[in-house]
Scaffold this active site. Structure first.
Site, mmCIF file in Angstrom:
data_model
loop_
_atom_site.group_PDB
_atom_site.id
_atom_site.type_symbol
_atom_site.label_atom_id
_atom_site.label_comp_id
_atom_site.label_asym_id
_atom_site.label_seq_id
_atom_site.Cartn_x
_atom_site.Cartn_y
_atom_site.Cartn_z
ATOM 1 N N SER A 57 0.804 -1.220 0.000
ATOM 2 C CA SER A 57 0.000 0.000 0.000
ATOM 3 C C SER A 57 0.840 1.274 0.000
ATOM 4 O O SER A 57 0.351 2.325 -0.393
ATOM 5 C CB SER A 57 -0.943 0.015 1.211
ATOM 6 O OG SER A 57 -0.213 -0.115 2.406
ATOM 7 N N HIS A 100 -2.712 -3.153 -6.552
ATOM 8 C CA HIS A 100 -3.181 -2.743 -5.232
ATOM 9 C C HIS A 100 -4.700 -2.756 -5.151
ATOM 10 O O HIS A 100 -5.398 -2.129 -5.957
ATOM 11 C CB HIS A 100 -2.673 -1.334 -4.918
ATOM 12 C CG HIS A 100 -3.093 -0.859 -3.574
ATOM 13 N ND1 HIS A 100 -4.006 0.165 -3.399
ATOM 14 C CD2 HIS A 100 -2.745 -1.268 -2.322
ATOM 15 C CE1 HIS A 100 -4.192 0.365 -2.106
ATOM 16 N NE2 HIS A 100 -3.448 -0.488 -1.432
ATOM 17 N N GLU A 135 -5.460 -0.941 -8.572
ATOM 18 C CA GLU A 135 -4.497 0.010 -9.118
ATOM 19 C C GLU A 135 -3.271 -0.752 -9.617
ATOM 20 O O GLU A 135 -2.671 -1.540 -8.890
ATOM 21 C CB GLU A 135 -4.111 1.023 -8.048
ATOM 22 C CG GLU A 135 -5.305 1.854 -7.594
ATOM 23 C CD GLU A 135 -4.998 2.749 -6.403
ATOM 24 O OE1 GLU A 135 -4.912 3.965 -6.571
ATOM 25 O OE2 GLU A 135 -4.830 2.198 -5.288
ATOM 26 N N ASN A 145 -4.557 5.826 -1.996
ATOM 27 C CA ASN A 145 -3.924 6.159 -0.718
ATOM 28 C C ASN A 145 -3.265 7.528 -0.720
ATOM 29 O O ASN A 145 -3.053 8.114 0.347
ATOM 30 C CB ASN A 145 -2.916 5.080 -0.326
ATOM 31 C CG ASN A 145 -3.597 3.864 0.268
ATOM 32 O OD1 ASN A 145 -4.714 3.962 0.756
ATOM 33 N ND2 ASN A 145 -2.941 2.724 0.212
#
Length: 285
Positions: A121, A142, A154, A193
């Site tokens: 992450s 991800h 992702e 994120n």
């Protein structure tokens, strides 16, 4: 390049979800973890996911969700797990030394054909590519927690990632019901994120600093933005060990302070989030 057999390394909250979602869409899935205790935990998580998919996911009824859980092979033998894998998705703890050790072993055991994808992450794939022994077949894939509901995947390569490998993984993500989000170059935190982590850290700073209770922070966010959940509710869904690992390894003084607050007030008390029945909030079984 064709993907049929997928191995997921790590059967924690997100690893189990990735394995289940992949198997649910017809792929041959093996899940690996380091101990019999971890595998026992994985069986429990997969059974709970079956119940969730039966309730929430179209096509999950008539026994399909239960068949999906039963069809996932579980093992503590890494060589067995990857012996014929087309794709390995790594979802081990967010600690670079653990990932390095994993990829060094993986590079020796997996067939030459195998693509490696990290679900990391925060770490960049470039931080790990030299450990893999095959940087051209390595990239990031991800997932967001609750993959059946928040279905982004992702995809982010390094300058050494083979473009055909990138396309193959994008197509795989779509084939398992994800919305592929393609990144054109490496960015810590990807898209999601990069937006989410500053919000969560700001919320924890408010809580750790004694400015407001988590419930008040969440209420403010929900009312002010129309979002269905607040940042502390998100943290409970994610599981508190993930943000703790990110913060404690950040090398940042504020990050260390927030990590210590999480550890003392929640993690050391067994309050890890939804998965354990309590985090910032309490949850019924």
């Amino acid at each position: 390049m064709t993907i049929h057999k997928v191995t997921v390394l790590g059967t924690g909250v997100l690893g189990s979800q990735i394995a289940f979602q992949t198997a649910f869409h017809g792929f041959d899935v093996t899940a690996y973890d380091i101990s019999d205790a971890a595998i026992a935990g994985a069986r429990d998580r997969l059974a709970k996911l079956a119940a969730t998919y039966r309730r929430e996911v179209p096509g999950g009824g008539d026994g399909k969700a239960e068949e999906t859980a039963a069809g996932i092979a579980l093992t503590t033998d890494l060589a067995v797990a990857v012996q014929d894998a087309d794709l390995v998705i790594e979802a081990v703890p967010e600690v670079l030394t653990i990932k390095e050790q994993t990829y060094r072993q993986l590079g020796e055991l997996a067939p030459e054909k195998t693509i490696f994808a990290t679900n990391s992450s925060t770490l960049l794939p470039s931080d790990m590519k030299d450990y893999t022994g095959r940087p051209d077949k390595f990239l990031a894939l991800h997932f967001a927690n609750l993959v059946w509901r928040y279905n982004t995947a992702e995809v982010m390569g390094t300058p050494e990632t083979d473009p055909q490998v990138f396309r193959t993984v994008v197509e795989f993500a779509a084939a398992i019901g994800m919305e592929p989000i393609e990144l054109h170059k490496e960015k810590a935190g990807y898209v999601l994120n990069s937006l989410l982590v500053p919000l969560l850290n700001a919320a924890m700073s408010l809580g750790a600093g004694g400015f407001a209770e988590p419930e008040a922070v969440d209420k403010t966010w929900r009312i002010g933005t129309g979002a269905p959940v607040g940042p502390f509710q998100m943290l409970d869904i994610i599981g508190l060990t993930t943000p703790y690992n990110i913060l404690v390894n950040s090398g940042d003084a504020d990050g260390q302070r927030l990590a210590a607050w999480l550890k003392t007030n929640y993690i050391d008390q067994g309050k890890l989030g939804v998965a354990t029945g309590e985090g910032f909030y309490k949850y019924s079984a």
